[in-house]
Scaffold this motif. Sequence first.
Motif, PDB file in Angstrom:
ATOM      1  N   THR A   1       0.854  -1.177   0.000  1.00 52.89           N
ATOM      2  CA  THR A   1       0.000   0.000   0.000  1.00 52.89           C
ATOM      3  C   THR A   1       0.893   1.232   0.000  1.00 52.89           C
ATOM      4  O   THR A   1       1.771   1.369   0.847  1.00 52.89           O
ATOM      5  N   ASP A   2       0.689   2.115  -0.962  1.00 55.19           N
ATOM      6  CA  ASP A   2       1.489   3.331  -1.056  1.00 55.19           C
ATOM      7  C   ASP A   2       1.120   4.258   0.091  1.00 55.19           C
ATOM      8  O   ASP A   2      -0.051   4.540   0.329  1.00 55.19           O
ATOM      9  N   ALA A   3       2.112   4.755   0.807  1.00 52.41           N
ATOM     10  CA  ALA A   3       1.864   5.608   1.965  1.00 52.41           C
ATOM     11  C   ALA A   3       1.265   6.952   1.562  1.00 52.41           C
ATOM     12  O   ALA A   3       0.441   7.524   2.283  1.00 52.41           O
ATOM     13  N   GLN A   4       1.660   7.473   0.416  1.00 52.18           N
ATOM     14  CA  GLN A   4       1.187   8.791  -0.010  1.00 52.18           C
ATOM     15  C   GLN A   4      -0.210   8.736  -0.607  1.00 52.18           C
ATOM     16  O   GLN A   4      -1.054   9.568  -0.287  1.00 52.18           O
ATOM     17  N   THR A   5      -0.476   7.752  -1.470  1.00 53.62           N
ATOM     18  CA  THR A   5      -1.755   7.713  -2.179  1.00 53.62           C
ATOM     19  C   THR A   5      -2.747   6.728  -1.584  1.00 53.62           C
ATOM     20  O   THR A   5      -3.942   6.848  -1.828  1.00 53.62           O
ATOM     21  N   GLY A   6      -2.266   5.735  -0.829  1.00 51.99           N
ATOM     22  CA  GLY A   6      -3.139   4.710  -0.290  1.00 51.99           C
ATOM     23  C   GLY A   6      -3.524   3.656  -1.310  1.00 51.99           C
ATOM     24  O   GLY A   6      -4.371   2.810  -1.054  1.00 51.99           O
ATOM     25  N   GLU A   7      -2.898   3.688  -2.470  1.00 53.28           N
ATOM     26  CA  GLU A   7      -3.183   2.758  -3.560  1.00 53.28           C
ATOM     27  C   GLU A   7      -2.487   1.425  -3.312  1.00 53.28           C
ATOM     28  O   GLU A   7      -1.327   1.376  -2.918  1.00 53.28           O
ATOM     29  N   VAL A   8      -3.199   0.325  -3.535  1.00 52.30           N
ATOM     30  CA  VAL A   8      -2.602  -1.002  -3.428  1.00 52.30           C
ATOM     31  C   VAL A   8      -1.972  -1.330  -4.778  1.00 52.30           C
ATOM     32  O   VAL A   8      -2.613  -1.199  -5.814  1.00 52.30           O
ATOM     33  N   HIS A   9      -0.704  -1.728  -4.756  1.00 53.58           N
ATOM     34  CA  HIS A   9       0.019  -1.988  -5.994  1.00 53.58           C
ATOM     35  C   HIS A   9       1.008  -3.121  -5.788  1.00 53.58           C
ATOM     36  O   HIS A   9       1.287  -3.530  -4.671  1.00 53.58           O
ATOM     37  N   GLU A  10       1.537  -3.629  -6.895  1.00 51.40           N
ATOM     38  CA  GLU A  10       2.541  -4.679  -6.864  1.00 51.40           C
ATOM     39  C   GLU A  10       3.856  -4.104  -6.338  1.00 51.40           C
ATOM     40  O   GLU A  10       4.246  -2.999  -6.708  1.00 51.40           O
ATOM     41  N   ARG A  11       4.529  -4.862  -5.468  1.00 52.36           N
ATOM     42  CA  ARG A  11       5.782  -4.366  -4.888  1.00 52.36           C
ATOM     43  C   ARG A  11       6.851  -4.171  -5.960  1.00 52.36           C
ATOM     44  O   ARG A  11       6.952  -4.940  -6.898  1.00 52.36           O
ATOM     45  N   HIS A  12       7.642  -3.119  -5.783  1.00 54.64           N
ATOM     46  CA  HIS A  12       8.767  -2.793  -6.662  1.00 54.64           C
ATOM     47  C   HIS A  12       8.312  -2.491  -8.091  1.00 54.64           C
ATOM     48  O   HIS A  12       9.072  -2.701  -9.036  1.00 54.64           O
ATOM     49  N   HIS A  13       7.083  -2.010  -8.250  1.00 55.29           N
ATOM     50  CA  HIS A  13       6.572  -1.614  -9.553  1.00 55.29           C
ATOM     51  C   HIS A  13       5.937  -0.227  -9.432  1.00 55.29           C
ATOM     52  O   HIS A  13       5.280   0.073  -8.434  1.00 55.29           O
ATOM     53  N   ALA A  14       6.123   0.591 -10.438  1.00 51.62           N
ATOM     54  CA  ALA A  14       5.466   1.893 -10.473  1.00 51.62           C
ATOM     55  C   ALA A  14       3.981   1.689 -10.752  1.00 51.62           C
ATOM     56  O   ALA A  14       3.587   0.704 -11.374  1.00 51.62           O
ATOM     57  N   HIS A  15       3.147   2.626 -10.274  1.00 53.00           N
ATOM     58  CA  HIS A  15       1.708   2.511 -10.502  1.00 53.00           C
ATOM     59  C   HIS A  15       1.120   3.883 -10.796  1.00 53.00           C
ATOM     60  O   HIS A  15       1.655   4.911 -10.379  1.00 53.00           O
ATOM     61  N   VAL A  16       0.025   3.891 -11.558  1.00 54.15           N
ATOM     62  CA  VAL A  16      -0.649   5.130 -11.942  1.00 54.15           C
ATOM     63  C   VAL A  16      -1.766   5.407 -10.956  1.00 54.15           C
ATOM     64  O   VAL A  16      -2.565   4.528 -10.623  1.00 54.15           O
TER      65      VAL A  16
END
Length: 64
Positions: A29-44
């Motif tokens: 979970t990104d601390a800034q956006t709260g978005e759940v994403h794959e580890r070590h990958h950029a996300h939009v």
Amino acid sequence: MAHPKRRHSSTRRDKRRTHYKATPVALSTDAQTGEVHERHHAHVFEGNLFYKGQMVIENYAKTA
């Protein structure tokens, strides 16, 4: 070169293959956006590209 003298049984073959299995994808979970994403990958998120909690490219969705 190694060459078997006798055929291996299907049971013996399957015992060897028991360790070949798919592993689940690690999620963060990104601390800034709260978005759940794959580890070590950029996300939009909202059109911007984020990596490690920082915005990398602004208006990414429009350029890609």
